[in-house]
Every structure is written in structure tokens, then in C-alpha cells.
Design a protein around this motif. Structure first.
Motif, mmCIF file in Angstrom:
data_model
loop_
_atom_site.group_PDB
_atom_site.id
_atom_site.type_symbol
_atom_site.label_atom_id
_atom_site.label_comp_id
_atom_site.label_asym_id
_atom_site.label_seq_id
_atom_site.Cartn_x
_atom_site.Cartn_y
_atom_site.Cartn_z
ATOM 1 N N ALA A 165 61.459 -126.389 -58.860
ATOM 2 C CA ALA A 165 61.986 -125.047 -59.088
ATOM 3 C C ALA A 165 60.928 -123.956 -58.937
ATOM 4 O O ALA A 165 61.183 -122.918 -58.331
ATOM 5 C CB ALA A 165 62.616 -124.967 -60.480
ATOM 6 N N ASP A 166 59.738 -124.197 -59.478
ATOM 7 C CA ASP A 166 58.760 -123.105 -59.512
ATOM 8 C C ASP A 166 57.345 -123.540 -59.146
ATOM 9 O O ASP A 166 56.390 -122.783 -59.356
ATOM 10 C CB ASP A 166 58.754 -122.442 -60.895
ATOM 11 N N SER A 167 57.185 -124.740 -58.609
ATOM 12 C CA SER A 167 55.875 -125.207 -58.132
ATOM 13 C C SER A 167 54.796 -125.142 -59.213
ATOM 14 O O SER A 167 53.661 -124.713 -58.963
ATOM 15 C CB SER A 167 55.430 -124.410 -56.896
ATOM 16 N N ASP A 219 70.036 -131.999 -44.832
ATOM 17 C CA ASP A 219 69.028 -132.536 -43.925
ATOM 18 C C ASP A 219 67.992 -133.365 -44.686
ATOM 19 O O ASP A 219 67.551 -134.429 -44.222
ATOM 20 C CB ASP A 219 68.330 -131.413 -43.165
ATOM 21 N N PHE A 220 67.602 -132.867 -45.826
ATOM 22 C CA PHE A 220 66.629 -133.603 -46.631
ATOM 23 C C PHE A 220 67.218 -134.920 -47.125
ATOM 24 O O PHE A 220 66.551 -135.961 -47.094
ATOM 25 C CB PHE A 220 66.182 -132.743 -47.817
ATOM 26 N N ALA A 221 68.446 -134.896 -47.581
ATOM 27 C CA ALA A 221 69.088 -136.127 -48.054
ATOM 28 C C ALA A 221 69.130 -137.181 -46.948
ATOM 29 O O ALA A 221 68.880 -138.364 -47.195
ATOM 30 C CB ALA A 221 70.492 -135.824 -48.550
ATOM 31 N N ARG A 245 57.179 -128.260 -46.947
ATOM 32 C CA ARG A 245 58.580 -128.362 -46.535
ATOM 33 C C ARG A 245 59.548 -128.179 -47.710
ATOM 34 O O ARG A 245 60.727 -128.508 -47.615
ATOM 35 C CB ARG A 245 58.842 -129.712 -45.859
ATOM 36 N N ARG A 246 59.039 -127.619 -48.783
ATOM 37 C CA ARG A 246 59.837 -127.472 -49.998
ATOM 38 C C ARG A 246 61.141 -126.699 -49.765
ATOM 39 O O ARG A 246 62.208 -127.112 -50.223
ATOM 40 C CB ARG A 246 58.984 -126.764 -51.055
ATOM 41 N N LEU A 247 61.077 -125.594 -49.025
ATOM 42 C CA LEU A 247 62.281 -124.782 -48.844
ATOM 43 C C LEU A 247 63.284 -125.456 -47.908
ATOM 44 O O LEU A 247 64.470 -125.148 -47.948
ATOM 45 C CB LEU A 247 61.903 -123.390 -48.331
ATOM 46 N N ARG A 254 66.818 -126.466 -52.979
ATOM 47 C CA ARG A 254 67.251 -125.122 -53.372
ATOM 48 C C ARG A 254 66.422 -124.732 -54.582
ATOM 49 O O ARG A 254 66.614 -125.285 -55.673
ATOM 50 C CB ARG A 254 68.735 -125.134 -53.739
ATOM 51 N N PRO A 255 65.474 -123.812 -54.463
ATOM 52 C CA PRO A 255 64.571 -123.492 -55.571
ATOM 53 C C PRO A 255 65.278 -123.015 -56.833
ATOM 54 O O PRO A 255 64.719 -123.128 -57.923
ATOM 55 C CB PRO A 255 63.671 -122.388 -54.990
ATOM 56 N N ASP A 256 66.476 -122.470 -56.690
ATOM 57 C CA ASP A 256 67.176 -121.942 -57.859
ATOM 58 C C ASP A 256 68.001 -123.001 -58.569
ATOM 59 O O ASP A 256 68.715 -122.702 -59.524
ATOM 60 C CB ASP A 256 68.122 -120.792 -57.425
ATOM 61 N N ARG A 257 67.898 -124.248 -58.107
ATOM 62 C CA ARG A 257 68.692 -125.319 -58.741
ATOM 63 C C ARG A 257 67.801 -126.499 -59.084
ATOM 64 O O ARG A 257 67.281 -127.172 -58.219
ATOM 65 C CB ARG A 257 69.791 -125.798 -57.785
#
Length: 214
Positions: free
Chosen positions: A18-20, A148-150, A203-205, A209-212
Motif C-alpha cells: 500500500a505505501d512502500s 496481468d500480475f495474477a 513493477r509495483r504499479l 492497486r496501491p489503494d487496496r
């Protein structure tokens, strides 16, 4: 960045989605640090930091004792690690444990990664089974993990299963008889484990989803 010498104490840290920020963190001794492999020893009883959420309070990191001797095998660029574990009596080999995770990054004090929830347990007779598959699929369904990540995680798992069924390294028994040097003591988290800036995954983004979720 320089490699770590065998026996060096390092911090293995999970960096939150979420926030690294720094999350769960383990002390480990370096067994190997080469172009092909990073191997880290985490003995039973080592004090690490794990998430704890008291009722009605925010979760926080608390000191916790590691339960089982573990040799964590990490492969540069790979999105998984393989854990060999032993237990008493007689330091019996218990299992291989495949942890799907971000490719590790180096820091001045060790290595950063983060967990992808999905795991595979491989027993000494090479029977294998999924672990936390429901949790992984829930993260996909809720949008925490992108489609795509999944697909990339499932493809990584497919390659690992092929290696298990072929008994290819590291599932060839080569590490089963490994033992730490007698002079190695239980490591402690090095200074800076909670202050050295994290090494986020580039490749985090694409993956999250950073907000989840974390």
C-alpha cells in the motif's frame, strides 16, 4: 552494491504494497550470495517482527520468535523463493516451502521483497499442495492484484511445479543435509532494519492497486 560474506547478519524485509514502508522483517545469516543464488539462514528462536492487530487498534509490528529452522533460497530475478526447513528431534528435514514473492532487491543491510500470498508446500516424498490459494484468488477478485500480475504469478507457479515433479534443483535433495557452521549464533536484526529506506519494486504499479490492501 557489494555482496555479503558468508556468516554476515542481514535483514530480510517485506515492503508493504500500500505505501512502500517496512513491514515484517527477519534477521538472517548469509549462507551464499552469488550471481545465481542468495541463501539465508533463519534459525528457530530468532526474534523477528510480525504484524499484530490488538482488538480495536491499528496493526503494528511486534517482536516474535521464529518457530522452525529455515534456509531461504532466493534466486536473482525470480518471483519466488524456496524455504528448506528442519525440526527437532534430530533436526529432521520437514519440507520445502515455495513462497511466491517480489524479486528481491538489495539494500545496505540486506534484502527487500514482499509476499504474494500464494505458496506451495512440498513434502519430503515430493507430494505437493497449494497453500493460501483462496487468499491469492481473493486478492485477485478484489482488485488488489491486477489481472496481468495474477497471470504472471500463475505462470511462475507452473514453472515451479514442473521443477518439483522433475525433482530439479533445488528440489533434488541437495540442500537437505546442509548444516550451519557450529560457531554461528542466532542472529539479531541489524541496526537500521526499520530506518534504512526501502527498495521498492519497480513493477509495483503494474502489479498492485496501491489503494487496496497491504
Amino acid at each position: 552494491m557489494n555482496r555479503f560474506e558468508p556468516g554476515a547478519v542481514v535483514a530480510l524485509r517485506y515492503i508493504t504494497r500500500a505505501d512502500s514502508t517496512v513491514g515484517m522483517s527477519w534477521p538472517a545469516r548469509v549462507v551464499a550470495d552469488t550471481d545465481a543464488l542468495v541463501a539465508l539462514w533463519i534459525p528457530a528462536g530468532a526474534e523477528y517482527r510480525a504484524w499484530h492487530r490488538p482488538p480495536g487498534e491499528p496493526r503494528r509490528l511486534v517482536p516474535t520468535r521464529w518457530r522452525r529452522e529455515t534456509l531461504r533460497l532466493m534466486f536473482p530475478g525470480a518471483a519466488h523463493s524456496v524455504w528448506c526447513s528442519w525440526e527437532d528431534p534430530g533436526r529432521r528435514f520437514r519440507m520445502y516451502y515455495v513462497n511466491f514473492e517480489e524479486p528481491f532487491r538489495r539494500t545496505a543491510i540486506g534484502f527487500d521483497t514482499n509476499d504474494h500470498a500464494l505458496d506451495i508446500v512440498v513434502w519430503p516424498d515430493f507430494r505437493w499442495e497449494w497453500k493460501d490459494l483462496d487468499e491469492f484468488e481473493a486478492l485477485v477478485a478484489s482488485g488488489v492484484f491486477t489481472p496481468d500480475f495474477a497471470r504472471a504469478v500463475r505462470a511462475e507457479a507452473g514453472g515451479v511445479i514442473t521443477a518439483i515433479e522433475r525433482r530439479a534443483a533445488p528440489f533434488d535433495g541437495g540442500w537437505v543435509g546442509w548444516q550451519p557452521p557450529a560457531e554461528w549464533t542466532v542472529p539479531e536484526l541489524p541496526a537500521g532494519w526499520d530506518t534504512v529506506p526501502p527498495a521498492p519494486w519497480e513493477r509495483r504499479l503494474w502489479a498492485y492497486r496501491p489503494d487496496r490492501g497491504r
